[in-house]
Design a protein around this motif. Structure first.
Motif, PDB file in Angstrom:
ATOM      1  N   VAL A  32       0.847  -1.180   0.000  1.00 36.57           N
ATOM      2  CA  VAL A  32       0.000   0.000   0.000  1.00 36.57           C
ATOM      3  C   VAL A  32       0.888   1.237   0.000  1.00 36.57           C
ATOM      4  N   LEU A  33       0.707   2.079  -1.005  1.00 34.66           N
ATOM      5  CA  LEU A  33       1.545   3.267  -1.132  1.00 34.66           C
ATOM      6  C   LEU A  33       0.685   4.462  -1.496  1.00 34.66           C
ATOM      7  N   PRO A  34       1.149   5.653  -1.135  1.00 36.08           N
ATOM      8  CA  PRO A  34       0.512   6.835  -1.711  1.00 36.08           C
ATOM      9  C   PRO A  34       0.711   6.784  -3.234  1.00 36.08           C
ATOM     10  N   ARG A  35      -0.373   6.972  -3.968  1.00 35.42           N
ATOM     11  CA  ARG A  35      -0.286   6.934  -5.437  1.00 35.42           C
ATOM     12  C   ARG A  35      -1.080   8.091  -6.013  1.00 35.42           C
ATOM     13  N   SER A  36      -0.763   8.406  -7.257  1.00 33.78           N
ATOM     14  CA  SER A  36      -1.481   9.510  -7.887  1.00 33.78           C
ATOM     15  C   SER A  36      -2.713   9.038  -8.642  1.00 33.78           C
ATOM     16  N   SER A  37      -3.004   7.740  -8.640  1.00 36.91           N
ATOM     17  CA  SER A  37      -4.159   7.225  -9.379  1.00 36.91           C
ATOM     18  C   SER A  37      -5.489   7.598  -8.742  1.00 36.91           C
ATOM     19  N   MET A  38      -5.448   7.949  -7.453  1.00 32.28           N
ATOM     20  CA  MET A  38      -6.709   8.179  -6.744  1.00 32.28           C
ATOM     21  C   MET A  38      -6.543   9.326  -5.765  1.00 32.28           C
ATOM     22  N   VAL A  80       9.161  -2.892   5.260  1.00 32.93           N
ATOM     23  CA  VAL A  80       9.239  -1.428   5.254  1.00 32.93           C
ATOM     24  C   VAL A  80       7.943  -0.824   4.706  1.00 32.93           C
ATOM     25  N   TYR A  81       7.138  -1.666   4.041  1.00 26.97           N
ATOM     26  CA  TYR A  81       5.861  -1.206   3.482  1.00 26.97           C
ATOM     27  C   TYR A  81       4.696  -1.897   4.176  1.00 26.97           C
ATOM     28  N   ASP A  82       3.517  -1.300   4.057  1.00 25.41           N
ATOM     29  CA  ASP A  82       2.290  -1.946   4.523  1.00 25.41           C
ATOM     30  C   ASP A  82       1.748  -2.825   3.403  1.00 25.41           C
ATOM     31  N   HIS A  83       1.084  -3.908   3.805  1.00 22.77           N
ATOM     32  CA  HIS A  83       0.566  -4.843   2.813  1.00 22.77           C
ATOM     33  C   HIS A  83      -0.963  -4.893   2.817  1.00 22.77           C
ATOM     34  N   ALA A 110       9.257  -3.912   9.474  1.00 27.37           N
ATOM     35  CA  ALA A 110      10.649  -3.596   9.798  1.00 27.37           C
ATOM     36  C   ALA A 110      10.769  -2.087   9.845  1.00 27.37           C
ATOM     37  N   ARG A 111      11.855  -1.599  10.420  1.00 31.23           N
ATOM     38  CA  ARG A 111      12.105  -0.160  10.404  1.00 31.23           C
ATOM     39  C   ARG A 111      11.971   0.338   8.972  1.00 31.23           C
ATOM     40  N   ARG A 112      11.355   1.488   8.820  1.00 32.96           N
ATOM     41  CA  ARG A 112      11.056   1.973   7.476  1.00 32.96           C
ATOM     42  C   ARG A 112      12.304   2.223   6.625  1.00 32.96           C
ATOM     43  N   ASP A 153      -3.011  -0.630  11.451  1.00 33.03           N
ATOM     44  CA  ASP A 153      -2.350  -1.473  12.452  1.00 33.03           C
ATOM     45  C   ASP A 153      -0.873  -1.691  12.116  1.00 33.03           C
ATOM     46  N   ALA A 154      -0.580  -1.980  10.853  1.00 30.85           N
ATOM     47  CA  ALA A 154       0.808  -2.217  10.445  1.00 30.85           C
ATOM     48  C   ALA A 154       1.647  -0.965  10.681  1.00 30.85           C
ATOM     49  N   ASP A 155       1.059   0.151  10.324  1.00 32.15           N
ATOM     50  CA  ASP A 155       1.753   1.419  10.490  1.00 32.15           C
ATOM     51  C   ASP A 155       2.046   1.698  11.965  1.00 32.15           C
TER      52      ASP A 155
END
Ligand code: ADP
Ligand code: MG
Length: 566
Positions: free
Chosen positions: A109-115, A267-270, A281-283, A177-179
């Motif tokens: 899950v990432l910030p994206r420009s699609s939405m 390092v990322y959320d899933h 893990a640490r970001r 939660d992951a964050d």
């Protein structure tokens, strides 16, 4: 709607260029359609459109804070992707006729420009292949796409009636939660965490989806069990990996690399269902591997390396063709330069002479510039506070430098620290590690000369991603296949644009300064602000500073030098 219809009627069967008249915005009932850019011909890159709903009727809790908003935008992008598959007929003529697409997210899950989710609307950005018969306008096809298929996608994916609100809530809460868990790591003295029940193995070497049948869920050894409380999931139990030097040992094929790889993606959320939702893990964790053949520009490897042949400077080391071990040393120095608190090293992807030099080689070969990693791991932690998780199957000397040893056996983790101590005492290493390291110090930062990046390609200037693993800067192709923590093509595209902006600015700057500058601007103004280069506003994903720096470091024409007195 009437206006769109009449334009289409007017341009039907005309030359394809007549589609230009579509540019503009249209009120289509529950949403507004923006036609931002129209392609020149059916074979050119597709046209760019946005659909924006008239209001945001979703419950506020789905986007009530920054983390939730990003997660909800991710959820909606995936919903649109599925709706497009249901609603769009596809090929309707020559070239890209009939295509309708949105950015394709990976498992993370990432910030994206699609939405874009705002308080007053929801907006999706898409690419549309306006349909042609031969090279002329197919108005009937275009009408079906824009007035039937597209509205159906909006109904099924962007309006509350069409969206599964339970799934949306689950998505947002999982990510939150992951964050939260990742943010708790430093306070708990941990560098990584693997929740019980996590599914680490992937479907195949070519797929990032979870292994279905036969996957052994993760279970923490008693000794590393840490319970945490999460905002949505409540109390969760799992394995906490403390700061320091952690060894992962085990026989071949027992799941060592799978564990390390899961940590590197931590390092990322899933997304829910991935299996690694609560593996974090640490970001700033960086997977370090050998990458022989890469270019290195002015990197300070003096903290890891003695004298190079021919008296070459190690405080500003450059080569167009690094060896396995020097590439790995450069990778570490560069990771330290941009900043990291956790290195992840797998014997499988490391140069042997980088990992270890045994007693006989130390005796026979006097001129060895590189301190093996075994001599560096302790000082890296003791002097610089950088922890390591290292996978070893073959080199027992690492037992001397480890704070703890995790043994993988039949895909299950056990604590083997006490047993490792016995083995170490019974079979002492004849050359105590640490000997050749001297003092490990942080590398000096470098300044990069903007003019060494030439964006010209014919009459144009280009800085763009080509799939996930390549960036095209002018006539140079930057190879990123070895960046194991690059998640999706949208990140590559964003990195390309950030580099393009720096190169166009023509000022020399520090590597960290370039990266921070670009990412701070994104944090402030959004991903859309990245780059004035042509392209879809909806194809960018947020990269980490580590990958932006890594891409800069792999530009072959790069001229960089360590900053004096830094
Ligand atoms: P090693 O690095 O110890 O040699 P790998 O991590 O490469 O082992 O794993 C070997 C194989 O086992 C891979 O095909 C991997 O997908 C599979 N595997 C790893 N962990 C599990 C697990 N928990 N359950 C089922 N299969 C697994
Ligand atoms: Mg392995």
């Amino acid at each position: 709607m009437q206006r769109l219809r009449s334009i289409l009627q007017r341009i039907d069967r005309k030359g394809y260029g007549a589609y230009k008249d579509l540019q503009g915005s249209y009120d289509l009932g529950p949403f507004t359609l923006f036609v931002d850019r129209v392609q020149r011909d059916p074979f050119a890159p597709p046209s760019l459109v946005r659909v924006r709903t008239k209001e945001n009727g979703f419950e506020g809790a789905l986007f009530g804070n920054g983390t939730r908003r990003v997660a909800f935008e991710d959820f909606l992008t995936r919903a649109v992707e599925r709706a497009l598959r249901r609603a769009v007929r596809g090929n309707r003529g020559s070239g890209g006729s009939g295509r309708m697409e949105i950015q394709r997210p990976s498992q993370v899950v990432l910030p994206r420009s699609s939405m874009v989710v705002e308080d007053g609307y929801v907006e999706a950005r898409m690419a549309v292949g306006l349909p042609a018969r031969g090279r002329s306008v197919d108005a009937r096809g275009a009408e079906a796409m824009l007035l039937e298929e597209l509205p159906r996608v909006v109904r099924e994916a962007l309006l509350p009636e069409g969206v599964d609100s339970r799934a949306a809530r689950g998505h947002v809460e999982t990510v939150e939660d992951a964050d939260d868990l990742r943010r708790q790591l430093p306070g708990l003295g941990l560098v990584a965490y693997v929740a019980n029940g996590a599914v680490l193995p992937r479907e195949s070497g070519a797929s990032d989806r979870p292994l279905g049948e036969g996957a052994v869920p993760f279970r923490s050894p008693e000794e590393y069990r840490v319970s945490v409380t999460l905002p949505n999931g409540g109390e969760v139990s799992g394995m906490g990996i403390p700061e320091g030097v952690t060894l992962v040992v085990g026989g071949g094929f027992h799941g060592k690399s799978t564990l390390l790889s899961a940590l590197s993606w931590g390092v990322y959320d899933h997304v829910p269902g991935d299996g690694r939702e609560l593996v974090v893990a640490r970001r700033d964790a960086v997977k370090i591997r050998a990458e022989d053949g890469r270019s290195v520009a002015g990197v300070d490897i003096s903290g890891m390396i003695g004298a190079l042949p021919g008296g070459r400077a190690t405080t500003s080391f450059s080569t167009p063709n690094a060896s396995g071990s020097t590439s790995q040393a450069a990778n570490i120095a560069e990771a330290l330069e941009i900043g990291t608190s956790l290195l992840l090293v797998d014997e499988d992807t490391s140069a042997t002479n980088f990992m270890i030099r045994d007693e006989r080689m130390r005796e026979l070969v006097q001129k060895e510039p590189i301190s093996p990693f075994i001599d560096l791991v302790r000082p890296l932690y003791d002097s610089l506070g950088v922890s390591t998780v290292v996978v070893v199957g073959g080199v027992g000397d690492y037992l001397d430098v480890a704070d703890r040893v995790i043994l993988m056996e039949d895909y299950l983790a056990r604590d083997a620290t006490a047993r490792a101590r016995e083995v170490r005492d019974a079979f002492p290493a004849r050359v105590p590690p640490g000997g050749s390291a001297g003092d490990v110090h942080a590398p000096r930062g470098r300044r990069v000369r903007a003019s060494s990046i030439d964006l010209r390609r014919g009459k144009r200037e280009t800085a763009r991603g080509k799939g996930m693993h390549t960036i095209e800067l002018g006539r140079e192709r930057v190879e990123l296949s070895y960046l194991e923590q690059l998640a999706e093509a949208g990140q590559t595209e964003a990195v390309a644009r950030a580099i393009g902006e720096f190169a166009a600015g023509n000022r020399s700057r520090g590597v960290a300064e370039i990266v921070r500058g670009a990412l701070d601007a994104v944090a402030e103004n959004g991903l859309d602000s990245l780059g004035s280069f042509r392209g879809h506003p909806g194809e960018l994903s947020l990269p980490r500073p580590q990958e932006v720096a890594a891409a800069i470091n792999r530009i072959r024409s790069l001229e960089a030098a360590t900053e004096k007195g830094a």
